[in-house]
Design an enzyme around this catalytic site. Sequence first.
Site, PDB file in Angstrom:
ATOM      1  CB  SER A 264      -0.901   0.009   1.234  1.00 53.68           C
ATOM      2  OG  SER A 264      -0.102   0.239   2.376  1.00 53.68           O
ATOM      3  CE  LYS A 265      -1.403   6.306  -3.188  1.00 52.82           C
ATOM      4  NZ  LYS A 265      -0.811   5.482  -4.240  1.00 52.82           N
ATOM      5  NE  ARG A 266       0.709   0.348   6.002  1.00 49.75           N
ATOM      6  CZ  ARG A 266       1.457  -0.723   6.172  1.00 49.75           C
ATOM      7  NH1 ARG A 266       2.597  -0.660   6.824  1.00 49.75           N
ATOM      8  NH2 ARG A 266       1.073  -1.894   5.688  1.00 49.75           N
ATOM      9  CG  HIS A 267       4.512  -1.196   1.937  1.00 49.83           C
ATOM     10  ND1 HIS A 267       3.222  -1.644   1.878  1.00 49.83           N
ATOM     11  CD2 HIS A 267       5.086  -1.833   2.980  1.00 49.83           C
ATOM     12  CE1 HIS A 267       3.018  -2.518   2.849  1.00 49.83           C
ATOM     13  NE2 HIS A 267       4.129  -2.646   3.528  1.00 49.83           N
ATOM     14  CB  THR A 270       0.719   1.480  -4.763  1.00 49.66           C
ATOM     15  OG1 THR A 270      -0.057   2.671  -4.682  1.00 49.66           O
ATOM     16  CG2 THR A 270       1.267   1.114  -3.406  1.00 49.66           C
TER      17      THR A 270
END
Length: 503
Positions: A264-267, A270
């Site tokens: 997800s965006k957290r990583h 995307t």
Amino acid sequence: MTVRVRMAPSPTGEPHIGNVRTAVFNWLFARKMGGQFILRIEDTDRTRYQPETVMVIMDGLHWLGLDWDEGPGLEELQYLGLENAGEYAVGGPCGPYTQSERLAMYKEVAEELIERGWAYRCNCTPERLEQVRERQRARKQMLMYDRHCRNLPTDAISPDEPHVIRLKVPLEGQTIVPDTIKGDVAFENEGIDDQVLLKSDGFPTYHLAVVVDDHFMEITHIIRGDDWIPSTPKRILIYQAMGWEVPIYCHVPLVNGPDGKKLSKRHGATSITEFRNQGYLPEALFNFLALLGWAPGEGEEQEIFSRKELIERFDLFRVNRAPAAFSYDKLDWMDGVYIRGLSEEGLLERLLPFWQKAGLVPDPYPDEKWEWLRGIVPLVQERLKRLEEVVEWTAFLFREIEPPLAEKLVGKKMTPEESLMALRRVQSLLAELEPFEPEAMEPPMRALAEELGLKAGQLFGVVRWAVTGQKVAPPLFGSLAVLGREQVLTRLEAAETVLAASI
Ligand code: GLU
């Protein structure tokens, strides 16, 4: 059998890179088998439809080199609200390739399912359905339609009154989803909802549309994310009810982040647009995605493969069963390998749009300055991991810099006076140097460091700050040569003024 596979995006938002990876698998399989790769737009959810997303998807596929053999033609693209997408018009014998243009087909199949005893009309009101769900929630039961209309006489609901058409799922037994990657997955029929197939506004639900389209478009293999497995039994029942051949299912595991959680965006990035804007080369991203959940052989250590090799070696039936972990570090490494593999001219052409977008060079770029620009390429080629990095690294070559703060200009373990003196000596050295080339600069600069009792690194550090205004920059002498003598001397002088004022 001619292999026919498809990518069937729902254009409601930017496609996730995991879906793009699945498109890569579809494409590789089609190309390997000499089959066809089809693009179908699944826009039955008209309230969430975003035309620009269709464009993003087509741009992304095109950029990655995933050409499609059939897909929306010119008129369809206009219908989709894309006036300037003519270059992507493909068409084909099974069109239209947009679901909202195929409504008549779905209705026909839904009516036939009623005739065959596999579907029924239902006119339950939203209020009644909500009451049913309330009751089920209170009893902690599975939320599903209570089959109220299933048992009404067939003529109880007229085709002319508002109603939906539901699938009549067998009450007993199991439905097996045969899957080439996961093996057989069995579902108890009693747990499968009597799914709505056709809504009261005449639009199909996704489950009906996808089956009808896959059948009439003669799709042979359905390669998609394994999050679709739970909804597959309903589709298999529709195939069986219509007496149609069930395609071969290949559910591929999803793509997780480096920490094993859903990517997800957290990583990080995307969406394909983000990867593109960050300056990954399409050939590197393609190579990377192809190896995300698939490897060309047991113990294979090679990771860089040409497109041709990937097509030759791709084996759909060796796709991993476990989710793939997306490693941004590995992608950076791979992109660096591809960047180093480009010719100078090739890399220059790729870098130009990044410099232009940052406003560092004009668009169009004047031909007569091309050689100067090309001189920058060897300075960055060895170290770039993504094209976008070039902007920050090289901005000082294109525009004036603010003279650095005095404290920055004081070399390691040096006094301001020593630093000032060093800069002055460098200035007179470079003023006279012939030719003004990196090879000619290095020996006298090293000799000067020695004469001043400095380590080369100390001296070069001071000069780097003075001339580039930053700590990390491309190789110093190459940068000086690209800047040119006049600019270098001007910047040295400005730095000296700052230092002198601070003493
Ligand atoms: N429209 C679905 C999606 O958005 C396609 C699922 C499938 O491949 O059947 O991913």
